[in-house]
Design an enzyme around this catalytic site. Structure first.
Site, PDB file in Angstrom:
ATOM      1  N   ASN A 291      -2.981   4.808  -2.635  1.00  0.00           N
ATOM      2  CA  ASN A 291      -3.577   3.706  -3.381  1.00  0.00           C
ATOM      3  C   ASN A 291      -2.744   2.449  -3.127  1.00  0.00           C
ATOM      4  O   ASN A 291      -1.573   2.537  -2.768  1.00  0.00           O
ATOM      5  CB  ASN A 291      -3.546   4.045  -4.875  1.00  0.00           C
TER       6      ASN A 291
ATOM      7  N   HIS B 170       0.866  -1.185   0.000  1.00  0.00           N
ATOM      8  CA  HIS B 170       0.000   0.000   0.000  1.00  0.00           C
ATOM      9  C   HIS B 170       0.898   1.228   0.000  1.00  0.00           C
ATOM     10  O   HIS B 170       1.741   1.377   0.869  1.00  0.00           O
ATOM     11  CB  HIS B 170      -0.926   0.008   1.219  1.00  0.00           C
ATOM     12  N   CYS B 171       0.719   2.098  -0.984  1.00  0.00           N
ATOM     13  CA  CYS B 171       1.618   3.247  -1.115  1.00  0.00           C
ATOM     14  C   CYS B 171       0.936   4.522  -0.614  1.00  0.00           C
ATOM     15  O   CYS B 171      -0.011   4.999  -1.239  1.00  0.00           O
ATOM     16  CB  CYS B 171       2.028   3.412  -2.574  1.00  0.00           C
ATOM     17  N   PRO B 172       1.394   5.106   0.507  1.00  0.00           N
ATOM     18  CA  PRO B 172       0.751   6.335   1.001  1.00  0.00           C
ATOM     19  C   PRO B 172       0.969   7.520   0.061  1.00  0.00           C
ATOM     20  O   PRO B 172       0.147   8.426   0.014  1.00  0.00           O
ATOM     21  CB  PRO B 172       1.431   6.572   2.353  1.00  0.00           C
TER      22      PRO B 172
END
Ligand SMILES: [Zn+2]
Ligand SMILES: [Zn+2]
Length: 380
Positions: free
Chosen positions: A173, A167-169
């Site tokens: 997304n 999960h990429c902050p």
């Protein structure tokens, strides 16, 4: 021995014995109350880490939009500074070079902006809900629903994600099946972009930060008193600040190039310092991340699978067996599959230029290296 005497013998006599006795008693008490047959070290550490997981899961989601906004603001600031300071600098130096740099710079900017937008806005792909999934290999304990191979549960998104990587902050997304390529290309082009700015802005930046404003430094600093020549050619000292104008002579004129109008020296220094810090930091952070993801892609695995494959390799090695990643088709084919360079797609059109082509397959079924020979037409 009387009953009282026996009891006295059993009870602790000194303070240290009393403390030890109480400690042992308390420990036994807690153990008997919290006894769990499944208790082990990893379970205990999971329980202790629970508050941290909770914090990350909840706040990553809330902070996501701010992170995305920060990325957009910083990128915009860097591009604006390139136009404001870098463009006039190069235009004065060499016009052909400026045209070349503008072309390369805009090509990089186009790819950075496109891949960032696509990585952030494309859904990573989720398993179909309330449907029978023939491909399912396990059940997600959190969604209580079937899980296809390579699918993992994201605790920030609170749902299962196809071929989940992480999960990429910064994108707010999940990176998975549909947007993994955009994520990787965004990192790659941003790394190249920062390298490009550092390489072609180095001389300018070095001049401003370490020499002086115009990038010129006195090799031997002038010493002594200011002087001028009188009409007979004699040197006479200049004693007043307005001596030059008060003697009735016309001010000197020259045809030398006038230095370009820069922002004020302290503003320029600040801007250059900002550019140096942001570009070097981004290059280190994204450059190392790009290198790490490149190794993963070469091995045909995601960030999550890298951990799984490592522990599987260890587990099977203990049993004298060799583990092989089922989705590893060899470096060349792994890259072709990752970049979607199948079905006659070309790298110059689908990698060097923005492209919205979909990844191979449907994200639910995955070929393994054992199946490729009898896959027939389906295999790209
Ligand atoms: Zn799930
Ligand atoms: Zn997620």
């Amino acid at each position: 021995m009387s009953r009282i005497q026996w009891r006295l013998r059993e009870l602790p006599k000194t303070i240290s014995q009393t403390v030890r006795f109480r400690w042992q008693y308390g420990k036994q008490c807690i153990r008997s109350l919290t006894y769990n047959h499944h208790m082990n070290q990893s379970y205990a550490s999971d329980v202790c880490m629970e508050p941290i997981f909770w914090f990350v899961d909840n706040f990553t989601h809330l902070l996501g939009p701010f992170f995305v906004f920060a990325v957009i603001c910083l990128t915009t600031a860097v591009v604006v500074i390139c136009y404001w300071i870098g463009l006039p600098y190069w235009w004065n130096r060499n016009r052909y070079m400026t045209v070349f740099l503008m072309t390369v710079g805009h090509w990089l900017l186009l790819n950075v902006a496109y891949n960032f937008y696509m990585a952030a806005s494309t859904s990573p792909g989720y398993p179909p809900e309330k449907e029978l999934i023939a491909e399912a290999v396990s059940i997600c304990k959190k969604c209580i629903s079937p899980k296809p191979p390579r699918t993992h549960h994201c605790s920030v998104c609170n749902r299962c994600v196809l071929k989940m990587d992480h999960h990429c902050p910064w994108l707010n997304n999940c990176v998975g099946y549909n947007n993994h390529r955009y994520f990787f290309l965004y990192m790659l082009y941003t790394s190249i972009g920062t390298l490009f700015i550092i390489a072609f802005g180095f001389e300018l930046g070095y001049g401003v930060l370490f020499l002086d404003e115009g990038g010129w430094k006195e090799v031997e600093p002038l010493q002594g008193h200011p002087v001028r020549f009188n009409l007979s050619g004699h040197i006479i000292p200049v004693t007043e600040m307005n001596d030059y104008e008060s003697d009735g002579m016309a001010p000197a004129k020259h045809d030398l190039p006038v230095p370009q109008a820069h922002p004020r020296p302290e503003t320029l220094r600040g801007v250059i310092l900002f550019m140096a810090l942001i570009n070097v930091a981004t290059l280190f952070a994204l450059g190392s991340l790009t290198a790490w993801h490149s190794t993963l892609i070469t091995r045909g695995e995601t960030s999550i699978e890298a951990h799984i494959n490592k522990s599987e390799t260890k587990r099977l090695a203990a049993l004298d067996k060799v583990y092989r990643n089922p989705y590893d088709f060899g470096p060349r084919q792994n890259w072709q599959l990752f970049l979607g360079l199948t079905r006659k797609r070309t790298w110059w059109r689908h990698v060097l230029l923005p492209s919205s082509h979909k990844p191979e397959g449907n994200g639910l079924t995955w070929f393994t290296y054992e199946q490729t020979t009898d896959a027939g037409d389906e295999w790209p």
